[in-house]
Design an enzyme around this catalytic site. Sequence first.
Site, PDB file in Angstrom:
ATOM      1  N   CYS A 155      96.286  43.125 132.216  1.00  0.00           N
ATOM      2  CA  CYS A 155      96.925  44.090 131.322  1.00  0.00           C
ATOM      3  C   CYS A 155      97.599  43.589 130.299  1.00  0.00           C
ATOM      4  O   CYS A 155      98.804  42.923 130.723  1.00  0.00           O
ATOM      5  CB  CYS A 155      97.172  45.126 132.399  1.00  0.00           C
ATOM      6  SG  CYS A 155      98.004  46.439 131.571  1.00  0.00           S
ATOM      7  N   ASP A 156      97.634  43.835 129.186  1.00  0.00           N
ATOM      8  CA  ASP A 156      98.490  43.615 128.176  1.00  0.00           C
ATOM      9  C   ASP A 156      99.866  44.047 128.289  1.00  0.00           C
ATOM     10  O   ASP A 156     100.956  43.362 128.095  1.00  0.00           O
ATOM     11  CB  ASP A 156      97.827  43.915 126.867  1.00  0.00           C
ATOM     12  CG  ASP A 156      96.640  43.093 126.291  1.00  0.00           C
ATOM     13  OD1 ASP A 156      96.534  41.838 126.798  1.00  0.00           O
ATOM     14  OD2 ASP A 156      96.157  43.319 125.449  1.00  0.00           O
TER      15      ASP A 156
END
Length: 114
Positions: free
Chosen positions: A9-10
């Site tokens: 997840c960024d």
Amino acid sequence: MTVYGIKNCDTVKSAIVWLRKNEVDFEFHDYKTKGIDERKLKDWCKQVGWESLLNKRGTTWRKLTQSEQAEVDNERSAILLMLSKTSIIKRPLIEKNERVIALGFDEKSYSKLF
């Protein structure tokens, strides 16, 4: 202190980079590999509310049908969904001494907190 999330997840990546850069000690708990239990989700819901914990802005929520989305109208139904689709839990969630101290990533908030 534990950071909960998904490693690809960024937002989680940004939070982890920030924490490491600022030399904040933490453990990482990946929902995809370690899962999450119902007791923990209930505890978090009591602390931050199920509406805050459930990420309705992400891909996982958008992939649900309208009827599936409509069924999520209380804590119990939200917890069942989060147990079956851990990627729908807002992230990162940071817990220290069994207390949620951060939900999501905001550099200004982190600067004040840590």
